[in-house]
Design a protein around this motif. Structure first.
Motif, PDB file in Angstrom:
ATOM      1  N   LEU A 241       0.831  -1.216   0.000  1.00 55.39           N
ATOM      2  CA  LEU A 241       0.000   0.000   0.000  1.00 55.39           C
ATOM      3  C   LEU A 241       0.864   1.264   0.000  1.00 55.39           C
ATOM      4  O   LEU A 241       0.526   2.261  -0.644  1.00 55.39           O
ATOM      5  CB  LEU A 241      -0.928  -0.016   1.216  1.00 55.39           C
ATOM      6  N   THR A 242       1.966   1.209   0.728  1.00 57.92           N
ATOM      7  CA  THR A 242       2.884   2.370   0.742  1.00 57.92           C
ATOM      8  C   THR A 242       3.488   2.583  -0.639  1.00 57.92           C
ATOM      9  O   THR A 242       3.607   3.737  -1.104  1.00 57.92           O
ATOM     10  CB  THR A 242       3.999   2.151   1.780  1.00 57.92           C
ATOM     11  N   LEU A 243       3.879   1.493  -1.304  1.00 54.14           N
ATOM     12  CA  LEU A 243       4.427   1.610  -2.661  1.00 54.14           C
ATOM     13  C   LEU A 243       3.377   2.164  -3.628  1.00 54.14           C
ATOM     14  O   LEU A 243       3.695   2.958  -4.520  1.00 54.14           O
ATOM     15  CB  LEU A 243       4.921   0.251  -3.142  1.00 54.14           C
ATOM     16  N   LYS A 244       2.134   1.743  -3.441  1.00 55.38           N
ATOM     17  CA  LYS A 244       1.070   2.268  -4.295  1.00 55.38           C
ATOM     18  C   LYS A 244       0.946   3.782  -4.140  1.00 55.38           C
ATOM     19  O   LYS A 244       0.850   4.523  -5.129  1.00 55.38           O
ATOM     20  CB  LYS A 244      -0.262   1.605  -3.943  1.00 55.38           C
ATOM     21  N   TYR A 245       1.010   4.254  -2.895  1.00 50.63           N
ATOM     22  CA  TYR A 245       0.936   5.695  -2.630  1.00 50.63           C
ATOM     23  C   TYR A 245       2.134   6.425  -3.238  1.00 50.63           C
ATOM     24  O   TYR A 245       1.985   7.475  -3.881  1.00 50.63           O
ATOM     25  CB  TYR A 245       0.872   5.948  -1.123  1.00 50.63           C
ATOM     26  N   LEU A 246       3.317   5.887  -3.030  1.00 45.16           N
ATOM     27  CA  LEU A 246       4.526   6.519  -3.565  1.00 45.16           C
ATOM     28  C   LEU A 246       4.511   6.560  -5.093  1.00 45.16           C
ATOM     29  O   LEU A 246       4.957   7.539  -5.705  1.00 45.16           O
ATOM     30  CB  LEU A 246       5.772   5.776  -3.061  1.00 45.16           C
ATOM     31  N   CYS A 247       4.037   5.490  -5.704  1.00 40.74           N
ATOM     32  CA  CYS A 247       3.971   5.458  -7.171  1.00 40.74           C
ATOM     33  C   CYS A 247       2.965   6.470  -7.705  1.00 40.74           C
ATOM     34  O   CYS A 247       3.152   7.037  -8.789  1.00 40.74           O
ATOM     35  CB  CYS A 247       3.593   4.055  -7.655  1.00 40.74           C
ATOM     36  N   LYS A 248       1.902   6.709  -6.952  1.00 46.04           N
ATOM     37  CA  LYS A 248       0.881   7.671  -7.374  1.00 46.04           C
ATOM     38  C   LYS A 248       1.367   9.108  -7.268  1.00 46.04           C
ATOM     39  O   LYS A 248       1.058   9.947  -8.108  1.00 46.04           O
ATOM     40  CB  LYS A 248      -0.377   7.495  -6.519  1.00 46.04           C
ATOM     41  N   TYR A 249       2.149   9.405  -6.219  1.00 39.09           N
ATOM     42  CA  TYR A 249       2.468  10.802  -5.926  1.00 39.09           C
ATOM     43  C   TYR A 249       3.959  11.155  -5.970  1.00 39.09           C
ATOM     44  O   TYR A 249       4.303  12.338  -6.039  1.00 39.09           O
ATOM     45  CB  TYR A 249       1.924  11.172  -4.539  1.00 39.09           C
ATOM     46  N   HIS A 250       4.830  10.158  -5.913  1.00 40.82           N
ATOM     47  CA  HIS A 250       6.274  10.452  -5.871  1.00 40.82           C
ATOM     48  C   HIS A 250       7.047   9.472  -6.737  1.00 40.82           C
ATOM     49  O   HIS A 250       8.142   9.040  -6.354  1.00 40.82           O
ATOM     50  CB  HIS A 250       6.784  10.402  -4.426  1.00 40.82           C
ATOM     51  N   ILE A 251       6.526   9.141  -7.888  1.00 40.15           N
ATOM     52  CA  ILE A 251       7.131   8.113  -8.728  1.00 40.15           C
ATOM     53  C   ILE A 251       8.564   8.439  -9.115  1.00 40.15           C
ATOM     54  O   ILE A 251       9.408   7.544  -9.269  1.00 40.15           O
ATOM     55  CB  ILE A 251       6.280   7.874  -9.999  1.00 40.15           C
ATOM     56  N   SER A 252       8.881   9.720  -9.244  1.00 45.52           N
ATOM     57  CA  SER A 252      10.231  10.109  -9.682  1.00 45.52           C
ATOM     58  C   SER A 252      11.287   9.899  -8.606  1.00 45.52           C
ATOM     59  O   SER A 252      12.482   9.933  -8.891  1.00 45.52           O
ATOM     60  CB  SER A 252      10.243  11.575 -10.121  1.00 45.52           C
ATOM     61  N   LYS A 253      10.852   9.678  -7.360  1.00 44.29           N
ATOM     62  CA  LYS A 253      11.808   9.572  -6.262  1.00 44.29           C
ATOM     63  C   LYS A 253      11.984   8.149  -5.735  1.00 44.29           C
ATOM     64  O   LYS A 253      12.675   7.944  -4.731  1.00 44.29           O
ATOM     65  CB  LYS A 253      11.391  10.489  -5.100  1.00 44.29           C
ATOM     66  N   ILE A 254      11.373   7.169  -6.380  1.00 49.90           N
ATOM     67  CA  ILE A 254      11.515   5.799  -5.883  1.00 49.90           C
ATOM     68  C   ILE A 254      12.062   4.887  -6.977  1.00 49.90           C
ATOM     69  O   ILE A 254      11.825   5.098  -8.164  1.00 49.90           O
ATOM     70  CB  ILE A 254      10.190   5.243  -5.329  1.00 49.90           C
ATOM     71  N   ARG A 255      12.814   3.896  -6.546  1.00 47.13           N
ATOM     72  CA  ARG A 255      13.400   2.929  -7.461  1.00 47.13           C
ATOM     73  C   ARG A 255      13.287   1.525  -6.825  1.00 47.13           C
ATOM     74  O   ARG A 255      13.348   1.371  -5.616  1.00 47.13           O
ATOM     75  CB  ARG A 255      14.887   3.227  -7.724  1.00 47.13           C
ATOM     76  N   GLY A 256      13.150   0.541  -7.688  1.00 43.91           N
ATOM     77  CA  GLY A 256      13.139  -0.842  -7.241  1.00 43.91           C
ATOM     78  C   GLY A 256      14.389  -1.558  -7.715  1.00 43.91           C
ATOM     79  O   GLY A 256      14.966  -1.206  -8.742  1.00 43.91           O
ATOM     80  N   ALA A 257      14.800  -2.567  -6.971  1.00 39.14           N
ATOM     81  CA  ALA A 257      15.965  -3.352  -7.375  1.00 39.14           C
ATOM     82  C   ALA A 257      15.834  -4.758  -6.811  1.00 39.14           C
ATOM     83  O   ALA A 257      15.226  -4.963  -5.755  1.00 39.14           O
ATOM     84  CB  ALA A 257      17.253  -2.712  -6.878  1.00 39.14           C
ATOM     85  N   ILE A 258      16.366  -5.722  -7.540  1.00 39.35           N
ATOM     86  CA  ILE A 258      16.528  -7.086  -7.048  1.00 39.35           C
ATOM     87  C   ILE A 258      18.028  -7.325  -7.006  1.00 39.35           C
ATOM     88  O   ILE A 258      18.673  -7.422  -8.051  1.00 39.35           O
ATOM     89  CB  ILE A 258      15.824  -8.108  -7.963  1.00 39.35           C
ATOM     90  N   VAL A 259      18.583  -7.380  -5.804  1.00 41.46           N
ATOM     91  CA  VAL A 259      20.036  -7.387  -5.652  1.00 41.46           C
ATOM     92  C   VAL A 259      20.537  -8.787  -5.316  1.00 41.46           C
ATOM     93  O   VAL A 259      19.808  -9.615  -4.752  1.00 41.46           O
ATOM     94  CB  VAL A 259      20.492  -6.382  -4.570  1.00 41.46           C
ATOM     95  N   SER A 260      21.783  -9.033  -5.652  1.00 40.37           N
ATOM     96  CA  SER A 260      22.394 -10.323  -5.346  1.00 40.37           C
ATOM     97  C   SER A 260      22.523 -10.495  -3.840  1.00 40.37           C
ATOM     98  O   SER A 260      22.568  -9.508  -3.085  1.00 40.37           O
ATOM     99  CB  SER A 260      23.774 -10.421  -6.002  1.00 40.37           C
ATOM    100  N   GLU A 261      22.596 -11.738  -3.409  1.00 36.32           N
ATOM    101  CA  GLU A 261      22.723 -11.995  -1.979  1.00 36.32           C
ATOM    102  C   GLU A 261      23.995 -11.381  -1.382  1.00 36.32           C
ATOM    103  O   GLU A 261      23.933 -10.786  -0.290  1.00 36.32           O
ATOM    104  CB  GLU A 261      22.683 -13.502  -1.703  1.00 36.32           C
ATOM    105  N   PRO A 262      25.156 -11.461  -2.063  1.00 35.54           N
ATOM    106  CA  PRO A 262      26.355 -10.796  -1.508  1.00 35.54           C
ATOM    107  C   PRO A 262      26.164  -9.288  -1.346  1.00 35.54           C
ATOM    108  O   PRO A 262      26.586  -8.708  -0.330  1.00 35.54           O
ATOM    109  CB  PRO A 262      27.446 -11.121  -2.529  1.00 35.54           C
ATOM    110  N   ASP A 263      25.548  -8.637  -2.341  1.00 40.27           N
ATOM    111  CA  ASP A 263      25.328  -7.192  -2.234  1.00 40.27           C
ATOM    112  C   ASP A 263      24.322  -6.876  -1.135  1.00 40.27           C
ATOM    113  O   ASP A 263      24.457  -5.867  -0.418  1.00 40.27           O
ATOM    114  CB  ASP A 263      24.843  -6.625  -3.569  1.00 40.27           C
ATOM    115  N   PHE A 264      23.294  -7.710  -1.006  1.00 45.04           N
ATOM    116  CA  PHE A 264      22.321  -7.502   0.069  1.00 45.04           C
ATOM    117  C   PHE A 264      23.014  -7.581   1.425  1.00 45.04           C
ATOM    118  O   PHE A 264      22.756  -6.761   2.315  1.00 45.04           O
ATOM    119  CB  PHE A 264      21.205  -8.552  -0.021  1.00 45.04           C
ATOM    120  N   ASN A 265      23.885  -8.554   1.588  1.00 44.93           N
ATOM    121  CA  ASN A 265      24.611  -8.692   2.855  1.00 44.93           C
ATOM    122  C   ASN A 265      25.497  -7.489   3.130  1.00 44.93           C
ATOM    123  O   ASN A 265      25.628  -7.048   4.279  1.00 44.93           O
ATOM    124  CB  ASN A 265      25.442  -9.977   2.844  1.00 44.93           C
ATOM    125  N   GLU A 266      26.127  -6.949   2.090  1.00 45.63           N
ATOM    126  CA  GLU A 266      26.952  -5.754   2.269  1.00 45.63           C
ATOM    127  C   GLU A 266      26.109  -4.588   2.777  1.00 45.63           C
ATOM    128  O   GLU A 266      26.551  -3.800   3.619  1.00 45.63           O
ATOM    129  CB  GLU A 266      27.637  -5.372   0.954  1.00 45.63           C
TER     130      GLU A 266
END
Length: 330
Positions: A241-266
């Motif tokens: 629901l928070t992502l839905k709100y952000l996409c509606k009103y602040h789409i230019s300021k949010i980004r999604g990513a699927i990161v590797s496990e080593p990078d996630f751990n870092e």
């Protein structure tokens, strides 16, 4: 690396001391090797060789006993300080390297550090980075602000290099968004990254990207996956629901990513600059599709195994929840 070298010596500094004194001196491995080699040539023991060479260093020098002892103390203090100077120098060069690795408009350098701290030349800051002099506490605090690292880590060697906080999604969706987009005392939020660990459990970490190479890691308890435990469905629904709100009103300021496990751990360990880590990734639109039935219902639009099933389960959870079902995002 330095080693502990015990000297038992009688010093003749224009007078004869009454008895031997023992003290501990830390010296570089290379210097120990030189003394050892010299002792083999002279036929003296290592202790005797070190004593002989230390005595020779005072020959022909004028001055009182107190002055000689002060000189000797300064010599020892310099060696004892070297560990901290080397540690600080290593930290500063690490921070500079981390900042340089980010995709920043201004490439950081020692000269830019000097300019940012208000110096008219680079000499002072060069001494810090090369381990010749130690910055004051006030200067260290300014350096921590400049590089966006933890002050206590830089000054006192406590904690981790970079800041990490926890973030929990509440029922006030607008407040969730405001909190995520809130800047710090120095910078506004440039981007907010939602980085999912590319594993079956799909843990989520959020990165606030301030100006330049400054960032903040937010450790959430959300699992963006159908592998959730008690309370996991609610956390995921609030994220959606928070992502839905952000996409509606602040789409230019949010980004999604699927990161590797080593990078996630870092990111979780907070030992590397989070902006350097997340800069490796391009925007992934899972954050725009997780709440949009017209998108997640498409079989071809699958970001990971169990994606569609997770989204449909999320929708059912929200519609059957007494509070969440009443939240309207127009």
């Amino acid at each position: 690396m330095v080693i502990l070298f015990v000297l038992n010596s009688i010093f003749y500094l224009g007078f004869k001391m009454s008895k031997n004194v023992q003290f501990n001196l830390r010296i570089p491995t290379e210097l120990k090797a030189l003394i050892s080699d010299a002792s083999k040539v002279s036929g003296r023991s290592i202790n005797a060789e070190a004593q002989y060479r230390l005595e020779k260093s005072f020959e022909g020098q004028e001055g009182s006993y107190i002055e000689a002892i002060d000189d000797l103390k300064s010599f020892f203090d310099a060696h004892l300080r070297s560990d901290r100077l080397n540690l600080l120098s290593g930290k500063l060069n690490f921070l500079l390297s981390e900042a340089k690795a980010t995709d920043s408009f201004h490439t950081p350098s020692i000269s830019r550090v000097a300019e940012a701290l208000g110096y008219n030349s680079v000499g002072v800051t060069e001494d810090w980075f090369e381990g010749r002099k130690e910055p004051s506490f006030n200067e260290l605090e300014k350096l921590a602000t400049y590089f966006g690292c933890q002050k206590n880590w830089l000054v006192h060697d406590e904690g981790r290099p970079f800041a990490k906080e926890t973030f929990e999604f509440g029922y006030d969706i607008e407040e969730n968004a405001r909190s995520l987009l809130k800047g710090n005392n120095e910078d506004e939020v440039k981007l907010v990254w939602f980085a999912r660990n590319n594993t079956e459990n799909g843990e989520l970490v959020i990165i606030k990207h301030y100006d330049s190479w400054h960032g903040l890691i937010l450790d959430s308890r959300v699992h963006v996956s159908d592998k959730v435990g008690i309370g996991g469905s609610e956390d995921r629904a609030l994220l959606s629901l928070t992502l839905k709100y952000l996409c509606k009103y602040h789409i230019s300021k949010i980004r999604g990513a699927i990161v590797s496990e080593p990078d996630f751990n870092e990111l979780i360990w907070a030992k590397q600059n989070p902006i350097k880590v997340i800069d490796k990734y391009r925007h992934n639109s899972w954050i725009e599709d997780i709440w949009d039935r017209s998108m997640y219902s498409k079989k071809a639009n699958s970001y990971w195994k169990g994606w569609s099933e997770m989204c449909m389960s999320n929708e059912l959870y929200i519609s059957g929840h007494e509070i969440l079902s009443k939240i309207s995002i127009k």
